[in-house]
Scaffold this active site. Structure first.
Site, PDB file in Angstrom:
ATOM      1  N   LYS A   2     -11.949  -1.353   7.026  1.00 12.64           N
ATOM      2  CA  LYS A   2     -11.166  -2.237   7.883  1.00 12.64           C
ATOM      3  C   LYS A   2     -11.618  -2.096   9.335  1.00 12.64           C
ATOM      4  CE  LYS A   2      -8.605  -2.813   4.137  1.00 12.64           C
ATOM      5  NZ  LYS A   2      -7.566  -2.065   3.468  1.00 12.64           N
TER       6      LYS A   2
ATOM      7  N   ASP B  82      -1.167   6.756   6.242  1.00 10.61           N
ATOM      8  CA  ASP B  82      -2.234   5.842   5.834  1.00 10.61           C
ATOM      9  C   ASP B  82      -2.491   4.927   7.029  1.00 10.61           C
ATOM     10  OD1 ASP B  82      -3.839   3.850   4.829  1.00 10.61           O
ATOM     11  OD2 ASP B  82      -2.600   3.415   3.072  1.00 10.61           O
TER      12      ASP B  82
ATOM     13  N   TRP C 224       0.817  -1.214   0.000  1.00 15.54           N
ATOM     14  CA  TRP C 224       0.000   0.000   0.000  1.00 15.54           C
ATOM     15  C   TRP C 224       0.850   1.262   0.000  1.00 15.54           C
ATOM     16  CZ3 TRP C 224      -4.377  -0.916  -1.911  1.00 15.54           C
ATOM     17  CH2 TRP C 224      -5.078  -2.082  -1.610  1.00 15.54           C
TER      18      TRP C 224
HETATM   19  C1  LIG Z   1      -7.106  -1.567   2.225  1.00 17.23           C
HETATM   20  C2  LIG Z   1      -6.007  -0.573   2.242  1.00 17.23           C
HETATM   21  C3  LIG Z   1      -5.909   0.439   1.273  1.00 17.23           C
HETATM   22  C4  LIG Z   1      -6.862   0.545   0.105  1.00 17.23           C
HETATM   23  O1  LIG Z   1      -8.084   0.973   0.492  1.00 17.23           O
HETATM   24  P1  LIG Z   1      -9.250   1.289  -0.583  1.00 17.23           P
HETATM   25  O2  LIG Z   1     -10.279   1.927   0.286  1.00 17.23           O
HETATM   26  O3  LIG Z   1      -9.653  -0.021  -1.164  1.00 17.23           O
HETATM   27  O4  LIG Z   1      -8.709   2.196  -1.603  1.00 17.23           O
HETATM   28  C5  LIG Z   1      -4.897   1.363   1.394  1.00 17.23           C
HETATM   29  N1  LIG Z   1      -4.013   1.296   2.402  1.00 17.23           N
HETATM   30  C6  LIG Z   1      -4.069   0.335   3.347  1.00 17.23           C
HETATM   31  C7  LIG Z   1      -3.069   0.322   4.441  1.00 17.23           C
HETATM   32  C8  LIG Z   1      -5.061  -0.636   3.298  1.00 17.23           C
HETATM   33  O5  LIG Z   1      -5.115  -1.590   4.237  1.00 17.23           O
END
Ligand SMILES: *Cc1c(COP(=O)(O)O)cnc(C)c1O
Length: 356
Positions: free
Chosen positions: A192, A168, A100
């Site tokens: 999540k 993030d 990511w």
């Molecule tokens: C799942 C995830 C993403 C992507 O998220 P989307 O909402 O599908 O764009 C980005 N960064 C991390 C750390 C993730 O776990």
């Protein structure tokens, strides 16, 4: 019958939330209609919307000089929207800790001068690499606090001096206490640990909204537009936000973030202790940087891993396969995964181990 769902996202939601939502599905409160059918400008919906944002502020201890936005496009949209909105010197540094953060880096590379400040690629992302230096004139340093695929996390937030840290937090937000004032911007896809899919939470320090480059963006891409409209510049995903509000109320009832952190630490320890002692299963991430939320592991044999996923699914433990990029096994144990789910999983793993 509900089973134990170890999906990395969209992921398990608290059962009391689903039950409450099902009661309110057809008619919400005295509104005479479902939340899904309401105008987003109605009083009933506006209350839900503001409550969700205020609960986030309260639970995360977001200082008053930070704005909270509920946006669409997921965390992935933020990989682009962040460099677009924060670009001043036109430089940004990235810590690569997995897939990511690498995607965030690549997306930003098309927008500004993106530089890798540290990468864990040579150690297969088994731990968080040491940051050797950040360009002092960088617009931000980007990190991914919890790495969903490889199961590592930052246990301390790096010091980047005056350079704002952009994080993030998609898979770690609300799982442990963070000092928001250490960050310039925090973002997370909701699916999540916040609620269902359809929203990205973005928390930004006010001064970062003042940016001449951002003012040239199309209105919809400017953070300022969404801040000014309290995340109702256009129709928000109202039902997702309603469910987020219920999830945040549930989290508050668990003792808030510090309360759930204690539960999460104890819960993760049950699984890690077992992995450390097991002759069959091995954890993948290095001990000091282990995630509380995503636990990748393996038997060391692809076929046996696949057999485990299959047998586990039959026994009521869903989604234990590793990410398609890395294979192996993974248990995601977000806030809403009850401790009894992890206890039952470990019991099942012991049985599987005994049969080998
Ligand atoms: C799942 C995830 C993403 C992507 O998220 P989307 O909402 O599908 O764009 C980005 N960064 C991390 C750390 C993730 O776990």
């Amino acid at each position: 019958m509900r089973i134990f769902n170890f999906s990395a996202g969209p992921a398990v939601l608290p059962l009391p939330v689903l039950e409450k939502a099902s009661k309110e599905l057809v008619e919400y409160g005295g509104a005479g209609m479902s939340v899904m059918e309401m105008s987003h400008r109605s009083k009933s919906y506006e209350e839900i919307h503001s409550a969700a944002i205020e609960l986030l502020r309260e639970l995360m201890g977001v200082p008053s000089n930070y704005k909270i936005m509920l946006l669409q496009g997921g965390a992935s949209m933020q990989f682009a929207q962040i460099p677009m909105n924060l670009k001043k010197s036109g430089k940004a540094d990235f810590v690569i800790t997995g897939e990511w953060s690498n995607r965030a880096y690549k997306e930003a590379s098309g927008i500004l001068d993106a530089k890798i400040a540290a990468s864990g690629e040579d150690i297969k992302f088994a731990r968080i690499p040491e940051i050797k230096g950040v360009r002092p004139d960088a617009d931000y340093l980007h990190i991914c606090t919890n790495n969903t695929i490889t199961g590592t996390r930052f246990t301390t937030i790096p010091d980047a001096g005056k350079v704002p840290i952009v994080a993030d937090m998609s898979s770690g937000i609300l799982s442990e206490v963070f000092d928001v004032s250490k960050f310039g911007l925090i973002y997370a896809g909701a699916q999540k640990n916040i609620g269902p899919a359809g929203v990205a939470v973005v928390i930004i320090r006010e001064d970062l909204l003042e940016n001449e480059n951002a003012a040239k963006l199309t209105v919809f891409l400017q953070y300022k537009s969404h801040v000014a409209a309290n995340s109702m510049y256009n129709t928000p995903p109202t039902y997702t936000i309603y469910l987020i509000k219920l999830c945040l109320e549930w989290l508050k009832s668990q003792g808030g973030v510090s309360g759930i952190q204690k539960i999460n630490e104890a819960k993760a320890k049950i699984l890690y202790d077992y992995l450390d002692a097991s002759p069959l299963f091995k954890g993948i991430a290095d001990k000091p940087h282990r995630s509380l939320m995503n636990v990748p592991f393996t038997t060391g044999d692809d076929d046996r891993d696949k057999q485990f996923v299959k047998e586990a699914a039959t026994a009521g433990f869903a989604n234990l396969g590793g990410h398609r990029l890395v294979g192996g096994l993974r248990a995601s144990i977000y806030n809403a995964m009850p401790t009894e789910g992890v206890v039952a999983l470990v019991e099942f793993m012991k049985k599987f181990e005994g049969g080998q």
